[in-house]
Design a protein around this motif. Sequence first.
Motif, PDB file in Angstrom:
ATOM      1  N   ASP A 130      36.170  37.930  35.821  1.00  0.00           N
ATOM      2  CA  ASP A 130      35.385  39.308  36.408  1.00  0.00           C
ATOM      3  C   ASP A 130      35.858  39.217  38.056  1.00  0.00           C
ATOM      4  O   ASP A 130      36.377  40.071  38.769  1.00  0.00           O
ATOM      5  CB  ASP A 130      34.000  39.406  36.344  1.00  0.00           C
ATOM      6  CG  ASP A 130      33.730  40.023  35.074  1.00  0.00           C
ATOM      7  OD1 ASP A 130      34.616  40.522  34.374  1.00  0.00           O
ATOM      8  OD2 ASP A 130      32.706  39.684  34.614  1.00  0.00           O
ATOM      9  N   GLU A 131      35.618  38.088  38.716  1.00  0.00           N
ATOM     10  CA  GLU A 131      35.858  37.980  40.297  1.00  0.00           C
ATOM     11  C   GLU A 131      37.452  38.259  40.418  1.00  0.00           C
ATOM     12  O   GLU A 131      37.838  39.033  41.380  1.00  0.00           O
ATOM     13  CB  GLU A 131      35.478  36.590  40.760  1.00  0.00           C
ATOM     14  CG  GLU A 131      34.276  36.374  40.702  1.00  0.00           C
ATOM     15  CD  GLU A 131      33.466  35.106  41.091  1.00  0.00           C
ATOM     16  OE1 GLU A 131      34.544  34.256  41.428  1.00  0.00           O
ATOM     17  OE2 GLU A 131      32.375  34.692  40.972  1.00  0.00           O
ATOM     18  N   GLU A 132      38.307  37.603  39.485  1.00  0.00           N
ATOM     19  CA  GLU A 132      39.648  37.994  39.851  1.00  0.00           C
ATOM     20  C   GLU A 132      40.247  39.344  39.512  1.00  0.00           C
ATOM     21  O   GLU A 132      40.969  39.970  39.998  1.00  0.00           O
ATOM     22  CB  GLU A 132      40.612  36.869  39.024  1.00  0.00           C
ATOM     23  CG  GLU A 132      42.106  37.100  39.263  1.00  0.00           C
ATOM     24  CD  GLU A 132      42.770  35.906  38.884  1.00  0.00           C
ATOM     25  OE1 GLU A 132      44.184  36.230  38.473  1.00  0.00           O
ATOM     26  OE2 GLU A 132      42.317  34.735  38.404  1.00  0.00           O
ATOM     27  N   GLU A 169      32.611  34.956  34.457  1.00  0.00           N
ATOM     28  CA  GLU A 169      32.411  35.325  35.898  1.00  0.00           C
ATOM     29  C   GLU A 169      33.726  35.077  36.790  1.00  0.00           C
ATOM     30  O   GLU A 169      34.167  36.141  37.174  1.00  0.00           O
ATOM     31  CB  GLU A 169      31.325  34.599  36.425  1.00  0.00           C
ATOM     32  CG  GLU A 169      29.958  35.256  36.063  1.00  0.00           C
ATOM     33  CD  GLU A 169      28.739  34.658  36.853  1.00  0.00           C
ATOM     34  OE1 GLU A 169      29.099  33.580  37.623  1.00  0.00           O
ATOM     35  OE2 GLU A 169      27.567  35.013  36.581  1.00  0.00           O
ATOM     36  N   GLU A 176      38.214  42.082  39.570  1.00  0.00           N
ATOM     37  CA  GLU A 176      37.467  43.280  40.189  1.00  0.00           C
ATOM     38  C   GLU A 176      38.493  43.964  41.225  1.00  0.00           C
ATOM     39  O   GLU A 176      38.443  45.252  41.009  1.00  0.00           O
ATOM     40  CB  GLU A 176      36.168  42.758  40.866  1.00  0.00           C
ATOM     41  CG  GLU A 176      35.246  43.679  41.020  1.00  0.00           C
ATOM     42  CD  GLU A 176      34.853  44.583  39.984  1.00  0.00           C
ATOM     43  OE1 GLU A 176      34.302  45.592  40.191  1.00  0.00           O
ATOM     44  OE2 GLU A 176      34.954  43.907  38.926  1.00  0.00           O
TER      45      GLU A 176
END
Length: 167
Positions: A145-147, A142, A149
Amino acid sequence: MPEAKTRGVLFIHSAPSALCPHIEWAVGSVVSQRFELKWTPQSAAPGMSRAEVSWTGQPGTGALLASALRGWAHLRYEVTEEPSPGVDGSRWSHTPDLGIFHATTDAAGNIMVGEDRIRYAYEQGAGEPALVYHELSLALGEAWDEELEPFRHAAAGAPVRWLHQVV
């Protein structure tokens, strides 16, 4: 019997301009051919460039591509490899701050978390739901993914080239 083939995509989400020729050389050495990527400005990181290329090759090519690019400062990238007969699919994500993350994927691209990893999360959590959540968040990548996106959205509608591995 024909040799197994798979395909995937290499996404260079952001790279400094000075690094772009080195990326092309590293990727070219994996696929045994010289080529140039079509670099475009990365709107999520002014001054950086982005590129993406679809590839076909032997199973394991995704791992070779991810390894060839691993550890370069200021480089954000992802490599996907679709499942092929007898081989699971994979996704590798890399950011300068987090390093590299690898996950096994199913035919739809979903991350598959194995039984041992889930058991590990339970053990580390020791009855504490927040700790179990943290461990499962790590298993799903996660943070990567957060970085990544914002860089993925900045690439919407970008052109894609096909790259075929020379055997």
